[in-house]
Design a protein around this motif. Structure first.
Motif, PDB file in Angstrom:
ATOM      1  N   ASN A 301     -11.019  12.676  41.189  1.00 41.31           N
ATOM      2  CA  ASN A 301     -10.083  12.790  42.313  1.00 41.31           C
ATOM      3  C   ASN A 301     -10.637  12.173  43.591  1.00 41.31           C
ATOM      4  OD1 ASN A 301     -11.970  14.732  43.027  1.00 41.31           O
ATOM      5  ND2 ASN A 301     -10.675  16.459  42.425  1.00 41.31           N
ATOM      6  N   GLY A 302     -11.853  11.618  43.523  1.00 41.60           N
ATOM      7  CA  GLY A 302     -12.398  10.874  44.644  1.00 41.60           C
ATOM      8  C   GLY A 302     -12.066   9.395  44.599  1.00 41.60           C
ATOM      9  N   THR A 303     -11.240   8.989  43.628  1.00 44.00           N
ATOM     10  CA  THR A 303     -10.843   7.581  43.507  1.00 44.00           C
ATOM     11  C   THR A 303      -9.737   7.262  44.507  1.00 44.00           C
ATOM     12  OG1 THR A 303     -11.297   7.756  41.137  1.00 44.00           O
ATOM     13  CG2 THR A 303     -10.114   5.807  41.889  1.00 44.00           C
ATOM     14  N   PRO A 304      -9.878   6.209  45.314  1.00 44.68           N
ATOM     15  CA  PRO A 304      -8.864   5.898  46.339  1.00 44.68           C
ATOM     16  C   PRO A 304      -7.676   5.131  45.745  1.00 44.68           C
ATOM     17  CG  PRO A 304     -10.630   4.306  46.442  1.00 44.68           C
ATOM     18  CD  PRO A 304     -11.020   5.293  45.380  1.00 44.68           C
ATOM     19  N   ALA A 310      -3.915   2.255  39.494  1.00 48.49           N
ATOM     20  CA  ALA A 310      -4.237   1.225  38.501  1.00 48.49           C
ATOM     21  C   ALA A 310      -5.035   1.814  37.350  1.00 48.49           C
ATOM     22  CB  ALA A 310      -5.006   0.088  39.159  1.00 48.49           C
ATOM     23  N   LEU A 311      -6.015   2.659  37.660  1.00 52.57           N
ATOM     24  CA  LEU A 311      -6.839   3.256  36.608  1.00 52.57           C
ATOM     25  C   LEU A 311      -6.030   4.208  35.740  1.00 52.57           C
ATOM     26  CD1 LEU A 311     -10.197   3.956  38.505  1.00 52.57           C
ATOM     27  CD2 LEU A 311      -9.597   2.004  37.063  1.00 52.57           C
ATOM     28  N   LEU A 312      -5.172   4.994  36.363  1.00 53.93           N
ATOM     29  CA  LEU A 312      -4.313   5.892  35.587  1.00 53.93           C
ATOM     30  C   LEU A 312      -3.437   5.099  34.627  1.00 53.93           C
ATOM     31  CD1 LEU A 312      -3.141   8.457  38.290  1.00 53.93           C
ATOM     32  CD2 LEU A 312      -4.531   8.972  36.284  1.00 53.93           C
ATOM     33  N   GLU A 313      -2.839   4.037  35.144  1.00 50.79           N
ATOM     34  CA  GLU A 313      -1.940   3.241  34.307  1.00 50.79           C
ATOM     35  C   GLU A 313      -2.693   2.593  33.147  1.00 50.79           C
ATOM     36  OE1 GLU A 313       0.937  -0.730  34.613  1.00 50.79           O
ATOM     37  OE2 GLU A 313       0.319   0.310  36.451  1.00 50.79           O
ATOM     38  N   GLY A 314      -3.843   1.985  33.440  1.00 51.49           N
ATOM     39  CA  GLY A 314      -4.596   1.307  32.388  1.00 51.49           C
ATOM     40  C   GLY A 314      -5.101   2.262  31.328  1.00 51.49           C
ATOM     41  N   THR A 349     -13.674  12.855  31.039  1.00 50.76           N
ATOM     42  CA  THR A 349     -13.589  12.451  32.444  1.00 50.76           C
ATOM     43  C   THR A 349     -13.732  10.944  32.623  1.00 50.76           C
ATOM     44  OG1 THR A 349     -15.959  12.877  32.697  1.00 50.76           O
ATOM     45  CG2 THR A 349     -14.467  14.652  33.303  1.00 50.76           C
ATOM     46  N   ILE A 350     -13.130  10.458  33.729  1.00 47.31           N
ATOM     47  CA  ILE A 350     -13.269   9.074  34.180  1.00 47.31           C
ATOM     48  C   ILE A 350     -13.806   9.141  35.598  1.00 47.31           C
ATOM     49  CG2 ILE A 350     -12.111   6.883  34.602  1.00 47.31           C
ATOM     50  CD1 ILE A 350      -9.883   7.824  32.687  1.00 47.31           C
ATOM     51  N   GLN A 351     -15.056   8.739  35.804  1.00 42.44           N
ATOM     52  CA  GLN A 351     -15.675   8.819  37.117  1.00 42.44           C
ATOM     53  C   GLN A 351     -15.698   7.462  37.808  1.00 42.44           C
ATOM     54  OE1 GLN A 351     -19.426  11.300  36.229  1.00 42.44           O
ATOM     55  NE2 GLN A 351     -18.793  11.954  38.265  1.00 42.44           N
ATOM     56  N   TRP A 352     -15.479   7.483  39.108  1.00 44.54           N
ATOM     57  CA  TRP A 352     -15.497   6.305  39.970  1.00 44.54           C
ATOM     58  C   TRP A 352     -16.837   6.309  40.693  1.00 44.54           C
ATOM     59  CZ3 TRP A 352     -13.126   1.934  40.200  1.00 44.54           C
ATOM     60  CH2 TRP A 352     -13.010   1.200  41.378  1.00 44.54           C
ATOM     61  N   VAL A 353     -17.717   5.367  40.337  1.00 46.59           N
ATOM     62  CA  VAL A 353     -19.114   5.430  40.762  1.00 46.59           C
ATOM     63  C   VAL A 353     -19.439   4.277  41.703  1.00 46.59           C
ATOM     64  CG1 VAL A 353     -21.497   5.330  39.961  1.00 46.59           C
ATOM     65  CG2 VAL A 353     -19.817   6.637  38.669  1.00 46.59           C
ATOM     66  N   ILE A 375     -16.951  15.279  21.322  1.00 46.37           N
ATOM     67  CA  ILE A 375     -16.657  16.513  22.037  1.00 46.37           C
ATOM     68  C   ILE A 375     -16.195  16.206  23.456  1.00 46.37           C
ATOM     69  CG2 ILE A 375     -17.671  18.673  22.867  1.00 46.37           C
ATOM     70  CD1 ILE A 375     -19.661  18.442  20.525  1.00 46.37           C
ATOM     71  N   LYS A 376     -16.781  15.174  24.048  1.00 46.42           N
ATOM     72  CA  LYS A 376     -16.438  14.799  25.419  1.00 46.42           C
ATOM     73  C   LYS A 376     -16.502  13.292  25.581  1.00 46.42           C
ATOM     74  CE  LYS A 376     -18.375  14.991  30.134  1.00 46.42           C
ATOM     75  NZ  LYS A 376     -17.241  15.470  30.912  1.00 46.42           N
ATOM     76  N   GLY A 377     -15.457  12.710  26.128  1.00 49.46           N
ATOM     77  CA  GLY A 377     -15.483  11.318  26.539  1.00 49.46           C
ATOM     78  C   GLY A 377     -15.837  11.247  28.008  1.00 49.46           C
ATOM     79  N   HIS A 378     -16.746  10.344  28.363  1.00 51.47           N
ATOM     80  CA  HIS A 378     -17.238  10.292  29.741  1.00 51.47           C
ATOM     81  C   HIS A 378     -17.302   8.841  30.191  1.00 51.47           C
ATOM     82  CE1 HIS A 378     -19.359  12.178  33.145  1.00 51.47           C
ATOM     83  NE2 HIS A 378     -20.033  11.036  33.191  1.00 51.47           N
ATOM     84  N   VAL A 379     -16.360   8.429  31.028  1.00 51.62           N
ATOM     85  CA  VAL A 379     -16.239   7.045  31.488  1.00 51.62           C
ATOM     86  C   VAL A 379     -16.842   6.924  32.880  1.00 51.62           C
ATOM     87  CG1 VAL A 379     -14.630   5.207  32.114  1.00 51.62           C
ATOM     88  CG2 VAL A 379     -14.184   6.630  30.101  1.00 51.62           C
ATOM     89  N   THR A 380     -17.626   5.886  33.090  1.00 52.56           N
ATOM     90  CA  THR A 380     -18.200   5.570  34.394  1.00 52.56           C
ATOM     91  C   THR A 380     -17.724   4.182  34.789  1.00 52.56           C
ATOM     92  OG1 THR A 380     -20.183   6.901  33.999  1.00 52.56           O
ATOM     93  CG2 THR A 380     -20.337   5.203  35.685  1.00 52.56           C
ATOM     94  N   LEU A 381     -16.963   4.110  35.887  1.00 47.97           N
ATOM     95  CA  LEU A 381     -16.421   2.838  36.361  1.00 47.97           C
ATOM     96  C   LEU A 381     -17.079   2.463  37.685  1.00 47.97           C
ATOM     97  CD1 LEU A 381     -12.611   3.375  35.638  1.00 47.97           C
ATOM     98  CD2 LEU A 381     -14.293   2.219  34.213  1.00 47.97           C
ATOM     99  N   GLY A 382     -17.696   1.277  37.735  1.00 46.84           N
ATOM    100  CA  GLY A 382     -18.339   0.809  38.957  1.00 46.84           C
ATOM    101  C   GLY A 382     -17.312   0.325  39.972  1.00 46.84           C
TER     102      GLY A 382
END
Length: 823
Positions: A301-304, A310-314, A349-353, A375-382
């Motif tokens: 939720n810290g993604t602007p 765009a990230l939600l849609e993709g 989770t999808i994190q905005w890093v 068990i958990k998917g963990h995405v890190t997007l630069g």
């Protein structure tokens, strides 16, 4: 007689007093030992109960589950911020199955060895396999108190250790020798919690030492003191309701494997299964059914905005694939609600890093090592990826015209890339591997690495269809293979084979990292950041676009009020715009077309790339080192001054030999070496020799070297700037010939051919030196001959020149701070 009632009353009173006194003299039952020990501490109830002693900053763990396996995961919730060091916010550190084992006054945290097993009902057979291989004891705890089968241990030292090996990573990346300073480390109680199925612990750790590298200096306020946070998760293992699915190398999944020593002799001992989430239909017999439980991902939720949308849609594109596999509403992506901890393994989770420099994005998973269940998917997007695509668009479109608003096409292109990136990384967390042949098959998968597709319209570049906007055909086939839930009575093996065969009939090919990443690899279709069904044809098209862009490059490529020197940042991705397509084209030369073929599946196994395709690829590659292709317009060169104060040179700009000024010949050197080093890779040279020996129609190493030398060192000399670029290219070719001859991976037969060509070249250059009166060319030919002489006399002692490398290519990204030092 009248005294008897009085005596009776006295007797009864005395008896009552004696009984009361006896009760008062009996000591009270002892207080619960654990309760006494943790009195005054804050209690956390959950999967494992624990207590926090604020006065001592200690955590005491209650262990009530002995010999019960659970999952232990560590991670890095607050990182360093440098992609080069590789310690990013949200980084997962792997998962282990562990259990507590009581041994007298100690409790051991034991990791069983699931790599080697005996899957059988025979207890003795299972034990034999278990005892044959080492286990690991991760920690030993001292029992502080115990009651009714429960024990209390001080877990502080265990939790405050550097389990993520931050110090080791800093040392390995040559940033300095750091050690954990316990006096500057403490528990981070905001993220220390316990839930019914998992207990979470977080600590602030400070590492002290002397910084030795610029990476750590650029991201830490005081580089001698590096503070991060590490996280520990104790997680209840899933129930046994998950059914593993066998791995098939053609299906596009990551695998997990183990050796099963209970396997019959006629079966392989190595068992392989795909990694995937648990997903089942409510009605397996229905063509389309809702799931028993959907797969849900939560976006940081810290993604602007507009990045968030765009990230939600993709990421939501994947629902297209699950719908094609017969599910309704099986895959959802939502904004992370308040109160959800992204490190909590219960949530995908999808994190905005954020980082200081460009870097990779990641799709990681926490997986049950027993079965392969995710068990958990963990995405890190630069976060800098979107800015780099914007930079590429600035270079291609030259959008900053005086008095006119900048085109929205740049932002649209950058957001289109983010949609694809979100889908790509989520795909990894669904269990899918890279699919690098898909760009040659009409963008059949988001699991490829896409390069922006630029096109020419009326002499101008357009980016209207720079990236795809949907899940591809291969993605749907892969999801069907991994997640299709078959009705009772279905022969699953036959159904899965049918999915693969249907994909093959559609012309879909799966090839992954080992086929695409090595620069000396051979596959004509498996590449990173390429486009088009034929690499050589696409390289020709890309060079045409590059020529138009460079011809028109200038002030319209940077915003008004921006230092002229920053033209160089925008120029770099344009000057090297062809780099990945050149890589793809080089693989056609000495190339081998093959598949992950299984016996009986009717796929082609291997076939050499036709000679005519190799000839086309060689011509396309040689066009990239033609002096005209490497020259920059004079007007542009006059408008790239040295860097102003506050804008020091970074690794993202062109390497120079001219101190402060822009180096046009250095740029040509880097670009030429990029191509020639691909062409003269030792593995490629060795294949040319072998394939020509097996089939004379295949090009020989001699013929490739002859054509390269004819187009460079033996070409008609030019004058002026073009001549200087031509000499630069010649030096690059000669250096690469020496490099190939001296390379430890070059077989003797390859070295022999290169020695022969160098001898022939020396004769030709000697004659060319005698026949020219141009001092620059005479000097060039003479120096080249002297270098060949030196090499021939003492090849083992010959010192090769270090050529200027191009700015880093992968991943497509940028440096955030123009003022940071070069490294």
């Amino acid at each position: 007689m009248k005294l008897k009632p009085v005596l009776l009353l006295i007797f009864l009173s005395t008896l009552a007093y004696a009984q009361k006194k006896k009760q008062n003299d009996t000591p009270p039952p002892p207080e619960n030992a654990i309760a006494a020990k943790v009195k005054g501490m804050k209690a956390y109830d959950g999967f494992f109960d624990f207590y926090y002693d604020e006065k001592q900053d200690k955590v005491f763990l209650v262990i009530d589950k002995f010999a019960t396996e659970f999952l232990y995961v560590h991670s890095l919730p607050a990182g360093v911020g440098s992609n080069d060091i590789g310690l990013d916010r949200g980084q997962l550190g792997g998962e282990r199955i562990v259990k507590f084992d009581r041994r007298g006054p100690k409790v051991l945290l034991v990791e069983p060895n699931y790599r080697y097993r005996a899957v059988t009902e025979n207890e003795a057979e299972r034990k034999a396999a278990e005892e044959a291989f080492a286990h690991s004891v991760l920690w030993g705890f001292k029992v502080e108190a115990e009651d009714n089968g429960q024990v209390l241990v001080d877990a502080s030292d265990f939790l405050l250790q550097d389990v993520h090996d931050v110090a080791g990573k800093l040392r390995a990346t040559q940033q300095g020798s750091y050690s954990l300073d316990r006096t500057r480390s403490a528990f981070f109680m905001e993220r220390t919690k316990s839930f019914p199925q998992n207990s979470e612990f977080e600590v602030t750790l400070t590492f002290t030492g002397q910084p030795a590298g610029n990476f750590i200096r650029s991201v830490t306020p005081t580089p001698s003191s590096v503070t991060v946070r590490e996280h520990h998760s104790f997680v209840q293992l899933p129930d046994n309701g998950y059914k593993p699915r066998k791995f098939d190398p053609r299906a596009g999944y990551f695998s997990m494997s183990y050796a099963d020593y209970a396997s019959p002799i006629h079966e392989t001992i190595e068992k392989r299964f795909i990694t995937r989430h648990r997903l089942e239909k409510k009605d397996p017999s229905a063509a389309i059914s809702e799931p028993v439980e959907p797969i849900v991902y939560y976006l940081d939720n810290g993604t602007p905005e507009p990045v968030r949308s765009a990230l939600l849609e993709g990421a939501r594109w994947w629902n297209q694939a699950f719908e094609a596999a017969g599910y309704k509403n099986a895959f959802r992506v939502e904004i992370m609600p308040e109160g959800i901890d992204p490190m909590d393994v219960r949530y995908n989770t999808i994190q905005w890093v954020h980082r200081s420099t460009r870097g990779w994005s990641y799709g990681a998973s926490v997986t049950d090592p027993r079965t392969g269940e995710i068990i958990k998917g963990h995405v890190t997007l630069g976060s800098l990826r979107v800015r780099q695509d914007f930079l590429i668009a600035e270079g291609l479109l030259a959008p900053y015209e005086e008095g006119k608003p900048a085109s929205k096409e740049m932002e649209q292109m950058a957001l289109a890339r983010l949609r694809q990136l979100a889908a790509h990384e989520v795909g990894h967390t669904l269990g899918l591997a890279h699919s690098y042949a898909s760009s040659t098959e009409k963008l059949a998968s988001v699991m490829d690495y896409p390069h922006p597709v630029a096109t020419l319209a009326n002499g101008k570049v357009t980016l209207q269809n720079a990236y795809d906007d949907k899940i591809g055909a291969w993605d749907k086939a892969s999801i069907a293979f991994g997640y299709q839930h078959f009705a009772a009575g279905t022969n699953e093996a036959q159904a899965l084979e049918a999915i693969i065969q249907n994909a093959l009939k559609e012309g879909l090919t799966f090839l992954s990292d080992q086929d695409a990443r090595p620069t000396g690899s051979a596959h004509p279709y498996a590449h990173l950041w390429d486009n088009g069904s034929n690499a050589a044809d696409e390289l020709k098209r890309v060079m045409e676009i590059r020529a138009v862009v460079l011809k028109n490059f200038g002030e319209k490529n940077i915003r008004p009020g921006t230092p002229w020197a920053t033209l160089e940042e925008v120029l770099v991705p344009m000057y090297f715009f062809h780099r990945y397509q050149a890589e793809a084209s080089a693989k056609l030369i000495g190339g081998l077309n093959y598949r992950y073929a299984l016996r009986g599946d009717a796929q082609p196994v291997t076939e050499m790339v036709p000679a005519e395709q190799q000839a086309k690829a060689l011509d396309a590659l040689l066009s990239t080192i033609a002096p005209a292709s490497l020259m920059l317009p004079e007007d542009l060169l006059q408008h790239i001054p040295p860097r102003p104060i506050g804008y020091t040179r970074t690794r993202e700009v062109i390497k120079v030999r001219t101190d402060l000024t822009f180096d046009a010949l250095g740029a040509a050197e880097s670009a030429a070496d990029m191509t020639v080093s691909l062409l003269l890779h030792p593995a490629r040279a060795a294949r040319l020799v072998e394939y020509h020996a097996r089939d004379p129609k295949q090009p020989s190493l001699e013929s490739v070297l002859d054509k390269l030398i004819a187009s460079s060192l033996k070409a008609r000399p030019s004058a002026g700037y073009q001549g200087a670029v031509q000499i630069t290219v010649n030096d690059v070719v000669l250096n690469n010939l020496f490099r190939l001859a001296l390379h430890k991976e070059s077989p003797a037969i390859v070295k022999g051919v290169v020695y022969l060509k160098l001898a022939e070249l020396k004769t030709a250059l000697t004659a060319m030196e005698k026949n020219t009166t141009d001092q620059q060319w005479k000097a060039h030919y003479g120096y080249a001959v002297s270098r060949i002489n030196t090499f021939q006399q003492s090849p083992g002692e010959y010192k090769q020149d270090e050529l200027l490398p191009p700015p880093p290519g992968q991943p497509i990204g940028e440096t955030l701070f123009h003022g940071c030092p070069e490294y």
